[in-house]
Write a protein that holds these residues in place. Structure first.
Motif, PDB file in Angstrom:
ATOM      1  N   LYS A 181       0.830  -1.199   0.000  1.00 30.98           N
ATOM      2  CA  LYS A 181       0.000   0.000   0.000  1.00 30.98           C
ATOM      3  C   LYS A 181       0.867   1.253   0.000  1.00 30.98           C
ATOM      4  O   LYS A 181       1.804   1.384   0.793  1.00 30.98           O
ATOM      5  N   SER A 182       0.522   2.166  -0.909  1.00 30.94           N
ATOM      6  CA  SER A 182       1.225   3.448  -0.981  1.00 30.94           C
ATOM      7  C   SER A 182       0.408   4.399  -1.842  1.00 30.94           C
ATOM      8  O   SER A 182      -0.538   3.985  -2.539  1.00 30.94           O
ATOM      9  N   SER A 237      -3.960   6.293  -1.211  1.00 27.17           N
ATOM     10  CA  SER A 237      -3.116   5.112  -0.987  1.00 27.17           C
ATOM     11  C   SER A 237      -3.870   3.849  -1.398  1.00 27.17           C
ATOM     12  O   SER A 237      -5.028   3.638  -1.024  1.00 27.17           O
ATOM     13  N   ILE A 238      -3.198   3.022  -2.180  1.00 24.21           N
ATOM     14  CA  ILE A 238      -3.806   1.783  -2.668  1.00 24.21           C
ATOM     15  C   ILE A 238      -2.784   0.663  -2.514  1.00 24.21           C
ATOM     16  O   ILE A 238      -1.590   0.851  -2.767  1.00 24.21           O
ATOM     17  N   GLY A 239      -3.249  -0.515  -2.133  1.00 28.84           N
ATOM     18  CA  GLY A 239      -2.406  -1.698  -2.050  1.00 28.84           C
ATOM     19  C   GLY A 239      -3.222  -2.933  -2.307  1.00 28.84           C
ATOM     20  O   GLY A 239      -4.454  -2.918  -2.221  1.00 28.84           O
ATOM     21  N   GLY A 240      -2.552  -4.031  -2.670  1.00 30.49           N
ATOM     22  CA  GLY A 240      -3.240  -5.278  -2.896  1.00 30.49           C
ATOM     23  C   GLY A 240      -3.741  -5.422  -4.331  1.00 30.49           C
ATOM     24  O   GLY A 240      -3.386  -4.657  -5.228  1.00 30.49           O
ATOM     25  N   PHE A 264      -0.256   2.914 -13.293  1.00 31.56           N
ATOM     26  CA  PHE A 264      -0.258   3.408 -11.913  1.00 31.56           C
ATOM     27  C   PHE A 264       1.196   3.448 -11.406  1.00 31.56           C
ATOM     28  O   PHE A 264       1.882   2.431 -11.382  1.00 31.56           O
ATOM     29  N   ASP A 265       1.642   4.622 -11.021  1.00 33.93           N
ATOM     30  CA  ASP A 265       3.004   4.794 -10.501  1.00 33.93           C
ATOM     31  C   ASP A 265       2.939   5.183  -9.027  1.00 33.93           C
ATOM     32  O   ASP A 265       1.943   5.752  -8.547  1.00 33.93           O
ATOM     33  N   LYS A 266       4.027   4.908  -8.338  1.00 36.08           N
ATOM     34  CA  LYS A 266       4.146   5.359  -6.947  1.00 36.08           C
ATOM     35  C   LYS A 266       4.522   6.837  -6.924  1.00 36.08           C
ATOM     36  O   LYS A 266       5.270   7.295  -7.764  1.00 36.08           O
TER      37      LYS A 266
END
Length: 267
Positions: A181-182, A237-240, A264-266
């Motif tokens: 997640k970030s 923030s998105i993770g998984g 999608f980039d960090k």
């Protein structure tokens, strides 16, 4: 005896001989004039030639009545040298003005032979595997769509792009793996040739087309339906692993965007 003519000889009357001689001279003189006019003046070429022939025929005929008859016959066949001088000129039609070209259309071009039928293309990714969120995800790799068609693109990399996207349309991408997640930033490759004043919003939702958006970005004209531009949009923030929905909204009924790919980039 004096005053009697020999019975074996017949002399033409003196007056007749004079007329014939004058006719010959007149004919030759007129022929010279006609030939000279034909050679020296292009405009009088036909008239000089005809006049010389008329006069020669009259002279060779020897008498005025026979010459007139031949002249009339010749004129009926060849045409008078003064023909056309008494006729009025025909009116000149003004040149046709070229029609003004219609203004360029701002609408998406009508379907052509290179357009893919409005059915789902076969995804290039295996539906049983996850999709890396940090890689380029092509629009045609979505597993479901609503109100969207696909056609071959002129953008770098080729392939297809989603087109005719308007209010209420959506695209779905299954099993997108974001990893840990970030905070994220979405980069979308878009183009728009919509009419001036027509714009819209692209919203990113997870796991449901009616879920709260995790981010969005607006779309305005880019200069044409094949004028591609990469547009960024900050996300939460998105993770998984998630199912990603792109939903499209606009206050106008006209289509407002084409989509080639997303990534999608960090942050």
């Amino acid at each position: 005896m004096p005053g009697k003519e020999s019975p074996g000889r017949h002399r033409a009357p003196r007056a007749g001989r004079k007329r014939r001689d004058r006719g010959h001279c007149f004919g030759l003189y007129a022929l010279v004039i006609g030939v000279g006019g034909a050679l020296s003046n292009r405009d009088w070429r036909g008239r000089g030639r005809s006049f010389g022939l008329y006069a020669l025929v009259i002279g060779l005929g020897g008498t005025l009545p026979s010459g007139i008859v031949v002249l009339l016959l010749w004129t009926s066949i060849q045409g008078s040298p003064w023909e056309g001088r008494m006729t009025l000129p025909l009116p000149v039609r003004p040149p046709l003005m070229p029609k003004e070209a219609p203004p360029p259309s701002t609408e998406e071009p009508s379907p052509q032979k290179d357009e893919v039928p409005p059915t789902r293309p076969t995804p290039r990714r295996n539906p049983g595997h996850t999709v890396d969120a940090h890689s380029i995800i092509q629009a045609e790799d979505g597993v479901a769509q609503s109100g969207v068609t696909f056609r071959y693109t002129s953008d770098t990399g080729g392939g297809q792009h989603a087109t005719r996207i308007g209010d209420g349309d959506q695209l779905r991408f299954d099993r997108v793996d974001f990893g840990a997640k970030s905070k994220r930033v979405l980069r979308a490759r878009v183009a728009s040739g919509a009419p001036r004043g027509v714009s819209g919003m692209v919203r990113v939702r997870l796991d449901s087309p009616t879920a709260k958006p995790v981010g969005d970005f607006s779309i305005d004209r880019t200069g044409g339906w094949q004028a591609w531009r990469t547009v960024p949009a900050n996300l939460t923030s998105i993770g998984g692993v998630h199912t990603v929905y792109l939903t499209f909204e606009s206050d106008h009924p006209a289509d407002f965007v084409n989509l080639n790919w997303i990534r999608f980039d960090k942050r």
